[in-house]
Design an enzyme around this catalytic site. Sequence first.
Site, PDB file in Angstrom:
ATOM      1  N   CYS A   9       1.061  -1.181   0.182  1.00  0.00           N
ATOM      2  CA  CYS A   9      -0.244  -0.397   0.127  1.00  0.00           C
ATOM      3  C   CYS A   9       0.916   1.147   0.284  1.00  0.00           C
ATOM      4  O   CYS A   9       1.953   1.285   0.791  1.00  0.00           O
ATOM      5  CB  CYS A   9      -0.673  -0.083   1.212  1.00  0.00           C
ATOM      6  N   HIS A  15      -9.426  -2.902  -3.031  1.00  0.00           N
ATOM      7  CA  HIS A  15      -8.152  -2.215  -2.070  1.00  0.00           C
ATOM      8  C   HIS A  15      -8.641  -0.608  -2.452  1.00  0.00           C
ATOM      9  O   HIS A  15      -8.262  -0.222  -0.605  1.00  0.00           O
ATOM     10  CB  HIS A  15      -6.879  -2.505  -2.795  1.00  0.00           C
ATOM     11  N   GLU A  16      -8.842  -0.447  -3.038  1.00  0.00           N
ATOM     12  CA  GLU A  16      -8.853   1.289  -2.626  1.00  0.00           C
ATOM     13  C   GLU A  16     -10.198   1.459  -2.019  1.00  0.00           C
ATOM     14  O   GLU A  16     -10.687   2.559  -1.315  1.00  0.00           O
ATOM     15  CB  GLU A  16      -9.155   1.926  -4.546  1.00  0.00           C
TER      16      GLU A  16
HETATM   17  C1  LIG Z   1       1.648  -0.100  -3.040  1.00  0.00           C
HETATM   18  C2  LIG Z   1       2.161  -0.753  -4.185  1.00  0.00           C
HETATM   19  C3  LIG Z   1       2.930  -1.450  -4.720  1.00  0.00           C
HETATM   20  C4  LIG Z   1       2.883  -0.041  -4.956  1.00  0.00           C
HETATM   21  C5  LIG Z   1       0.858  -0.807  -5.606  1.00  0.00           C
HETATM   22  N1  LIG Z   1       1.693  -1.794  -6.946  1.00  0.00           N
HETATM   23  C6  LIG Z   1       1.396  -2.342  -7.257  1.00  0.00           C
HETATM   24  O1  LIG Z   1       1.046  -2.595  -6.159  1.00  0.00           O
HETATM   25  N2  LIG Z   1       1.470  -2.785  -8.262  1.00  0.00           N
HETATM   26  C7  LIG Z   1       2.115  -2.173  -9.246  1.00  0.00           C
HETATM   27  C8  LIG Z   1       2.820  -0.584  -9.585  1.00  0.00           C
HETATM   28  C9  LIG Z   1       2.424  -0.111 -10.694  1.00  0.00           C
HETATM   29  F1  LIG Z   1       2.852   1.355 -10.990  1.00  0.00           F
HETATM   30  C10 LIG Z   1       2.432  -0.998 -11.792  1.00  0.00           C
HETATM   31  C11 LIG Z   1       1.801  -1.757 -11.886  1.00  0.00           C
HETATM   32  F2  LIG Z   1       1.114  -2.202 -13.128  1.00  0.00           F
HETATM   33  C12 LIG Z   1       1.853  -2.901 -10.813  1.00  0.00           C
HETATM   34  C13 LIG Z   1      -0.085   0.001  -5.553  1.00  0.00           C
HETATM   35  O2  LIG Z   1      -0.256   0.980  -6.422  1.00  0.00           O
HETATM   36  N3  LIG Z   1      -1.381  -0.221  -5.068  1.00  0.00           N
HETATM   37  C14 LIG Z   1      -1.989   0.789  -4.710  1.00  0.00           C
HETATM   38  C15 LIG Z   1      -2.445   1.317  -3.346  1.00  0.00           C
HETATM   39  O3  LIG Z   1      -1.645   1.742  -2.617  1.00  0.00           O
HETATM   40  N4  LIG Z   1      -3.487   2.133  -3.119  1.00  0.00           N
HETATM   41  O4  LIG Z   1      -4.368   2.512  -2.236  1.00  0.00           O
HETATM   42  C16 LIG Z   1      -1.165  -2.108  -3.830  1.00  0.00           C
HETATM   43  C17 LIG Z   1      -2.012  -2.635  -4.919  1.00  0.00           C
HETATM   44  C18 LIG Z   1      -1.771  -3.760  -3.753  1.00  0.00           C
HETATM   45  C19 LIG Z   1      -3.406  -4.552  -4.928  1.00  0.00           C
HETATM   46  C20 LIG Z   1      -4.323  -3.565  -5.820  1.00  0.00           C
HETATM   47  C21 LIG Z   1      -3.867  -2.334  -5.208  1.00  0.00           C
HETATM   48 ZN   LIG Z   2      -3.479   1.384  -0.395  1.00  0.00          ZN
END
Ligand SMILES: CC(C)(C)[C@H](NC(=O)Nc1cc(F)cc(F)c1)C(=O)N(CC(=O)NO)CC1CCCC1
Ligand SMILES: [Zn+2]
Length: 192
Positions: A120, A163-164
């Site tokens: 996250c 998640h969001e």
């Molecule tokens: C926390 C982080 C590791 C940065 C996560 N990214 C991710 O899982 N992979 C990723 C990143 C990219 F840029 C392009 C790509 F294809 C894949 C993410 O953005 N989130 C969003 C967040 O924290 N929202 O509050 C966490 C993800 C975990 C599962 C769903 C969202």
């Molecule tokens: Zn998050």
Amino acid sequence: MILMKDIIREGNPTLREVAQELSFPLSEEDRQLAHDMLEFLKNSQDPQIAEEYNLRGGVGLAAPQLDIEKRMIAVHIPNPDFDEEDAKSGPEITFSEVMVNPKVISHSVQLAGLEGGEGCLSVDRAVEGIVIRHFKITVTYFTVDGEAKKKKFKGYDAMVIQHEIDHLNGVMFYDRIDPKDPFAQKKDIVLL
Ligand SMILES: CC(C)(C)[C@H](NC(=O)Nc1cc(F)cc(F)c1)C(=O)N(CC(=O)NO)CC1CCCC1
Ligand SMILES: [Zn+2]
């Protein structure tokens, strides 16, 4: 532009609040917020910009992560199978949208989780374990222009959206890891 310093981290009580619905038409401030959230995700996935501004590559962001208790999320989800050499691999981005007042109106009985677990943008530590979510969801939401939408998601896209939306209800990903069976060996779930 939104930077990592604008994203609040676990421990900030806002991450445990329930965010408020927005009313339409959106204020200029809320329209700007929507634009900035999606722009952050695009920037964070651009190697040059991400390096220059030290951004973590993000696929989704919820307004409470900016200390704004409003029911607004942005998602910008790359297609994991995208291959510019192979036209059949599909689009580069599977879904890119700002969703206002999103609501899961139905979901599959089938559960799913990302095999590598989740992280996250508001959590600066690794938390191991499978985050148990619904494999498929149907979501209603409004666009920034107030247009009502209803869309089905499954697999990775469904994980990101759940998640969001969790962030709008004060739920963190690790709340959904079973402490007695963190790697979900005893559960019938689809590992993504
Ligand atoms: C926390 C982080 C590791 C940065 C996560 N990214 C991710 O899982 N992979 C990723 C990143 C990219 F840029 C392009 C790509 F294809 C894949 C993410 O953005 N989130 C969003 C967040 O924290 N929202 O509050 C966490 C993800 C975990 C599962 C769903 C969202
Ligand atoms: Zn998050």
